[in-house]
Scaffold this motif. Structure first.
Motif, PDB file in Angstrom:
ATOM      1  N   HIS A 289       0.847  -1.189   0.000  1.00  0.00           N
ATOM      2  CA  HIS A 289       0.000   0.000   0.000  1.00  0.00           C
ATOM      3  C   HIS A 289       0.887   1.245   0.000  1.00  0.00           C
ATOM      4  O   HIS A 289       1.979   1.247   0.574  1.00  0.00           O
ATOM      5  N   ALA A 290       0.390   2.284  -0.641  1.00  0.00           N
ATOM      6  CA  ALA A 290       1.123   3.549  -0.728  1.00  0.00           C
ATOM      7  C   ALA A 290       0.130   4.696  -0.781  1.00  0.00           C
ATOM      8  O   ALA A 290      -1.030   4.520  -1.172  1.00  0.00           O
TER       9      ALA A 290
ATOM     10  N   PRO B 141      -3.674   0.221  -2.898  1.00  0.00           N
ATOM     11  CA  PRO B 141      -2.723  -0.813  -3.334  1.00  0.00           C
ATOM     12  C   PRO B 141      -1.784  -0.250  -4.401  1.00  0.00           C
ATOM     13  O   PRO B 141      -2.199   0.568  -5.234  1.00  0.00           O
ATOM     14  N   TRP B 142      -0.540  -0.737  -4.366  1.00  0.00           N
ATOM     15  CA  TRP B 142       0.478  -0.207  -5.290  1.00  0.00           C
ATOM     16  C   TRP B 142       1.491  -1.314  -5.574  1.00  0.00           C
ATOM     17  O   TRP B 142       1.779  -2.136  -4.705  1.00  0.00           O
ATOM     18  N   PRO B 143       2.057  -1.348  -6.786  1.00  0.00           N
ATOM     19  CA  PRO B 143       3.068  -2.378  -7.065  1.00  0.00           C
ATOM     20  C   PRO B 143       4.299  -2.236  -6.168  1.00  0.00           C
ATOM     21  O   PRO B 143       4.696  -1.128  -5.810  1.00  0.00           O
ATOM     22  N   MET B 144       4.901  -3.344  -5.820  1.00  0.00           N
ATOM     23  CA  MET B 144       6.150  -3.323  -5.063  1.00  0.00           C
ATOM     24  C   MET B 144       7.251  -2.676  -5.904  1.00  0.00           C
ATOM     25  O   MET B 144       7.342  -2.903  -7.112  1.00  0.00           O
TER      26      MET B 144
ATOM     27  N   ALA C  39       4.942   4.882   1.613  1.00  0.00           N
ATOM     28  CA  ALA C  39       4.600   3.535   1.168  1.00  0.00           C
ATOM     29  C   ALA C  39       5.093   2.510   2.174  1.00  0.00           C
ATOM     30  O   ALA C  39       5.862   2.823   3.083  1.00  0.00           O
ATOM     31  N   ASP C  40       4.660   1.258   1.986  1.00  0.00           N
ATOM     32  CA  ASP C  40       5.109   0.179   2.861  1.00  0.00           C
ATOM     33  C   ASP C  40       6.558  -0.209   2.600  1.00  0.00           C
ATOM     34  O   ASP C  40       7.268  -0.641   3.511  1.00  0.00           O
ATOM     35  N   PHE C  41       6.994  -0.075   1.338  1.00  0.00           N
ATOM     36  CA  PHE C  41       8.369  -0.388   0.945  1.00  0.00           C
ATOM     37  C   PHE C  41       8.854   0.685  -0.024  1.00  0.00           C
ATOM     38  O   PHE C  41       8.058   1.253  -0.790  1.00  0.00           O
ATOM     39  N   VAL C  42      10.161   0.934  -0.032  1.00  0.00           N
ATOM     40  CA  VAL C  42      10.742   1.862  -0.992  1.00  0.00           C
ATOM     41  C   VAL C  42      12.155   1.385  -1.329  1.00  0.00           C
ATOM     42  O   VAL C  42      12.870   0.878  -0.461  1.00  0.00           O
TER      43      VAL C  42
END
Length: 341
Positions: A12-13, A29-32, A105-108
């Motif tokens: 998620h972002a 929802p967002w692509p990794m 975002a959850d990851f960057v």
């Protein structure tokens, strides 16, 4: 690439649905992100809120080519994956980093040269409040304007993120920070960060007071985030051979200034934005910070910046709070992962 045992397929972002006010921010929802050979993939615990994020949301500050379209220029978290060309880091290391966007975002994914270890004793929310402002001040006021031992520096917006970073960096380098503020509470905060004097622009003439505080000489350096009419005030407050650093223009991008004053005082006026700088340039800034500034941050007596945290689902409220310009310190967004740390 080395990675944690399991990584999700999506995350998620917070995205900008359309240019506009804070309400255009949407967590969805967002692509990794892809972790390149020279990157670290960070599981984000917290991301800082900064002026460029607000400008991007309004449609006034487009990401440079190849950068993430998501807002968020600084994060702290733990390393979830390491690119094949990266050395010196391990999965699970606590890290803070300057991003090229995508921090909300959850990851960057971040070039490894833009990452730094979290200082001992700091929470991840506190660490997330550091990279964008400290990189900016280090690049402009230190590496470019040559702030050094014994100099005086006048700092506008001294109770905010950029201003607070400038006070602390100046103090660590042995310079005398003079903080320009708008209230007693902000003056107290700037003093706790290390300012040797404050100027309340709501009741004092900035240039007159700056000259008084420097025995008529003027200040050696100025860090300005205001712009507009403040530009001429900065000229009047500066010492001969002084250097004025422009890093934002909150009160206007246009100014009428006296070129004769610049000539007579032999002044330098420089400006810069951090996000378009190359990865190599950002890595040089990080290297300087790691060698000359970060060791002091782990000291027991070091004053950490004031941080106000919002759940990342409340990104719109955080942006509205920053736009009101009444906050002190930094604002950060805490992810679900960060809430459990």
């Amino acid at each position: 690439m080395t990675q944690a045992h399991t990584l999700p397929d999506t995350m998620h972002a917070v995205a900008i649905s359309t240019p506009g006010g804070p309400d255009v921010l949407r967590r969805q929802p967002w692509p990794m992100p892809t972790c390149g050979a020279g990157d670290l993939l960070i599981r984000v615990a917290a991301s800082g809120v900064n002026g460029p994020d607000l400008a991007q949301r309004r449609g006034q500050y487009d990401p440079p080519p190849g950068a993430s379209p998501l807002p968020g220029l600084e994060v702290a978290g733990v390393i979830a994956a390491i690119g094949s060309a990266v050395e010196g880091w391990q999965i699970g290391d606590r890290v803070m980093a300057l991003t090229n966007g995508g921090g909300y975002a959850d990851f960057v994914a971040v070039p490894a040269g833009q990452a730094l270890p979290v200082p001992a004793g700091w929470t991840l929310s506190e660490a997330a409040a550091l990279p964008e402002t400290w990189f900016t001040v280090t690049q402009t006021l230190v590496l470019r304007a040559g702030l050094d031992l014994g100099m005086s520096v006048m700092i506008h917006g001294a109770a905010g993120g950029i201003g607070g970073a400038a006070i602390q960096i100046a103090t660590l380098l042995g310079a005398r920070a003079i903080a320009v503020v708008s209230s007693a509470a902000k003056a107290d905060y700037a003093t706790r960060l290390g300012a040797v004097a404050t100027i309340d622009y709501t009741s004092e003439n900035i240039a007159t007071r700056a000259l008084e505080l420097t025995e008529g000489r003027g200040v050696d350096r100025v860090l300005d985030i205001i712009g507009g009419a403040m530009a001429q005030t900065n000229l009047a407050a500066s010492a001969g051979g002084g250097h004025i650093v422009q890093v934002s223009t909150l009160d206007g991008a246009k100014a009428e200034i006296s070129l004769r004053t610049i000539m007579a005082k032999q002044l330098t006026l420089s400006g810069s934005t951090l996000r378009p700088q190359t990865a190599a340039t950002k890595a040089v800034i990080a290297s300087y910070m790691r060698a000359h500034l970060l060791p002091a941050l782990a000291a027991p007596g070091f004053t950490r910046p004031m941080v106000t945290s919002f759940p990342i689902e409340q990104a719109a409220q955080a942006h509205a709070s920053m736009e009101a310009r009444g906050h002190i310190g930094k604002l950060v967004l805490v992810s679900p992962f960060g809430a459990g740390q």
